[in-house]
Design a protein around this motif. Sequence first.
Motif, PDB file in Angstrom:
ATOM      1  N   GLU A 106       3.637 -12.832   6.230  1.00  0.00           N
ATOM      2  CA  GLU A 106       2.427 -12.159   6.545  1.00  0.00           C
ATOM      3  C   GLU A 106       2.326 -10.456   6.430  1.00  0.00           C
ATOM      4  O   GLU A 106       1.858  -9.653   7.007  1.00  0.00           O
ATOM      5  N   SER A 107       3.038 -10.181   5.270  1.00  0.00           N
ATOM      6  CA  SER A 107       3.024  -8.792   4.850  1.00  0.00           C
ATOM      7  C   SER A 107       2.587  -8.691   3.249  1.00  0.00           C
ATOM      8  O   SER A 107       3.012  -9.234   2.362  1.00  0.00           O
ATOM      9  N   ASN A 108       1.525  -7.846   3.035  1.00  0.00           N
ATOM     10  CA  ASN A 108       1.085  -7.449   1.790  1.00  0.00           C
ATOM     11  C   ASN A 108       1.968  -6.713   0.953  1.00  0.00           C
ATOM     12  O   ASN A 108       1.979  -6.483  -0.224  1.00  0.00           O
ATOM     13  N   TRP A 109       2.380  -5.337   1.879  1.00  0.00           N
ATOM     14  CA  TRP A 109       3.241  -4.275   0.998  1.00  0.00           C
ATOM     15  C   TRP A 109       4.382  -4.864   0.665  1.00  0.00           C
ATOM     16  O   TRP A 109       4.949  -4.068  -0.204  1.00  0.00           O
ATOM     17  N   MET A 138      -3.541  -2.717   2.771  1.00  0.00           N
ATOM     18  CA  MET A 138      -4.716  -3.228   3.722  1.00  0.00           C
ATOM     19  C   MET A 138      -4.901  -4.449   3.783  1.00  0.00           C
ATOM     20  O   MET A 138      -4.576  -5.416   4.194  1.00  0.00           O
ATOM     21  N   ALA A 139      -6.067  -4.817   2.848  1.00  0.00           N
ATOM     22  CA  ALA A 139      -6.431  -6.217   2.644  1.00  0.00           C
ATOM     23  C   ALA A 139      -5.443  -7.227   1.958  1.00  0.00           C
ATOM     24  O   ALA A 139      -4.798  -6.596   0.927  1.00  0.00           O
ATOM     25  N   PRO A 140      -5.478  -8.487   2.108  1.00  0.00           N
ATOM     26  CA  PRO A 140      -4.602  -9.333   1.319  1.00  0.00           C
ATOM     27  C   PRO A 140      -5.278  -9.452  -0.149  1.00  0.00           C
ATOM     28  O   PRO A 140      -6.516  -9.386  -0.280  1.00  0.00           O
ATOM     29  N   LYS A 141      -4.258  -9.489  -1.214  1.00  0.00           N
ATOM     30  CA  LYS A 141      -4.762  -9.390  -2.643  1.00  0.00           C
ATOM     31  C   LYS A 141      -4.175 -10.415  -3.343  1.00  0.00           C
ATOM     32  O   LYS A 141      -2.721 -10.522  -2.927  1.00  0.00           O
ATOM     33  N   TYR A 142      -4.651 -11.124  -4.195  1.00  0.00           N
ATOM     34  CA  TYR A 142      -3.981 -12.004  -4.989  1.00  0.00           C
ATOM     35  C   TYR A 142      -4.430 -12.016  -6.281  1.00  0.00           C
ATOM     36  O   TYR A 142      -5.852 -11.568  -6.803  1.00  0.00           O
ATOM     37  N   GLY A 187      -9.140 -10.174   0.273  1.00  0.00           N
ATOM     38  CA  GLY A 187      -9.556 -10.785   1.666  1.00  0.00           C
ATOM     39  C   GLY A 187      -9.748  -9.546   2.749  1.00  0.00           C
ATOM     40  O   GLY A 187      -9.844  -8.569   2.013  1.00  0.00           O
ATOM     41  N   PRO A 188     -10.603  -9.732   3.623  1.00  0.00           N
ATOM     42  CA  PRO A 188     -10.695  -8.738   4.772  1.00  0.00           C
ATOM     43  C   PRO A 188      -9.357  -8.029   5.246  1.00  0.00           C
ATOM     44  O   PRO A 188      -8.300  -8.554   5.155  1.00  0.00           O
ATOM     45  N   CYS A 189      -9.798  -6.941   5.852  1.00  0.00           N
ATOM     46  CA  CYS A 189      -8.636  -5.823   6.313  1.00  0.00           C
ATOM     47  C   CYS A 189      -7.897  -6.555   7.514  1.00  0.00           C
ATOM     48  O   CYS A 189      -6.782  -6.527   7.658  1.00  0.00           O
ATOM     49  N   HIS A 240      -3.547 -14.666  17.383  1.00  0.00           N
ATOM     50  CA  HIS A 240      -3.235 -13.536  16.762  1.00  0.00           C
ATOM     51  C   HIS A 240      -3.891 -12.642  15.511  1.00  0.00           C
ATOM     52  O   HIS A 240      -4.049 -13.433  14.714  1.00  0.00           O
ATOM     53  N   ALA A 241      -4.217 -11.641  15.536  1.00  0.00           N
ATOM     54  CA  ALA A 241      -4.712 -10.846  14.486  1.00  0.00           C
ATOM     55  C   ALA A 241      -3.651 -10.283  13.561  1.00  0.00           C
ATOM     56  O   ALA A 241      -2.699 -10.089  14.154  1.00  0.00           O
ATOM     57  N   HIS A 242      -3.923 -10.248  12.457  1.00  0.00           N
ATOM     58  CA  HIS A 242      -3.057  -9.917  11.406  1.00  0.00           C
ATOM     59  C   HIS A 242      -3.893  -8.694  10.919  1.00  0.00           C
ATOM     60  O   HIS A 242      -4.684  -8.863  10.185  1.00  0.00           O
ATOM     61  N   TYR A 243      -3.343  -7.340  10.834  1.00  0.00           N
ATOM     62  CA  TYR A 243      -3.792  -6.264  10.551  1.00  0.00           C
ATOM     63  C   TYR A 243      -2.975  -5.620   9.284  1.00  0.00           C
ATOM     64  O   TYR A 243      -1.792  -5.802   9.352  1.00  0.00           O
TER      65      TYR A 243
END
Length: 154
Positions: A14-17, A48-52, A67-69, A150-153
């Motif tokens: 669950e980490s974009n960075w 921030m937002a998930p990207k693929y 995706g959304p933030c 749970h929210a994922h920010y």
Amino acid sequence: EVIRLQREFRCWKESNWCAFSDCCAHKIAVEAPVGTVVGYVQQRPSFMAPKYKIMDADEKDVLYIEGPCCVFQGCPCDVNFTIFSATDGETEVGKIQKQWGNLLQEMFTSADNFGVTFPMDLDVKMKAVMLGATFLIDFMYFEGAQNRGHAHYY
């Protein structure tokens, strides 16, 4: 078996960075028929937002997904991941949508409903890769008991 999705293990679900490193970015190879790679879905780095990115068999960018933030499991709304053309990166061509079921389904089951829209003239191989992207998004943000409520920010 018509389509096979292969994803190697990655430590950070669950980490974009973490996607700044190829060894940490999630990547799915899509085979159709089995043994023939038709494309890839790879997580892109983002704060921030998930990207693929959606790539063809030669790993050339075809589409991008953003995706959304805030991706919130159990949110009483639809969650949209927008699909953009890789030509300019700005033209919206479709979406992957995690559709709100109902309160009972969201709270007490692991069932999720997704919808995928894309251009009618999109190559059938890329349509298969879009299905792979849907499974990756589901795995990363909506699966697992630890994610419930749970929210994922990002």
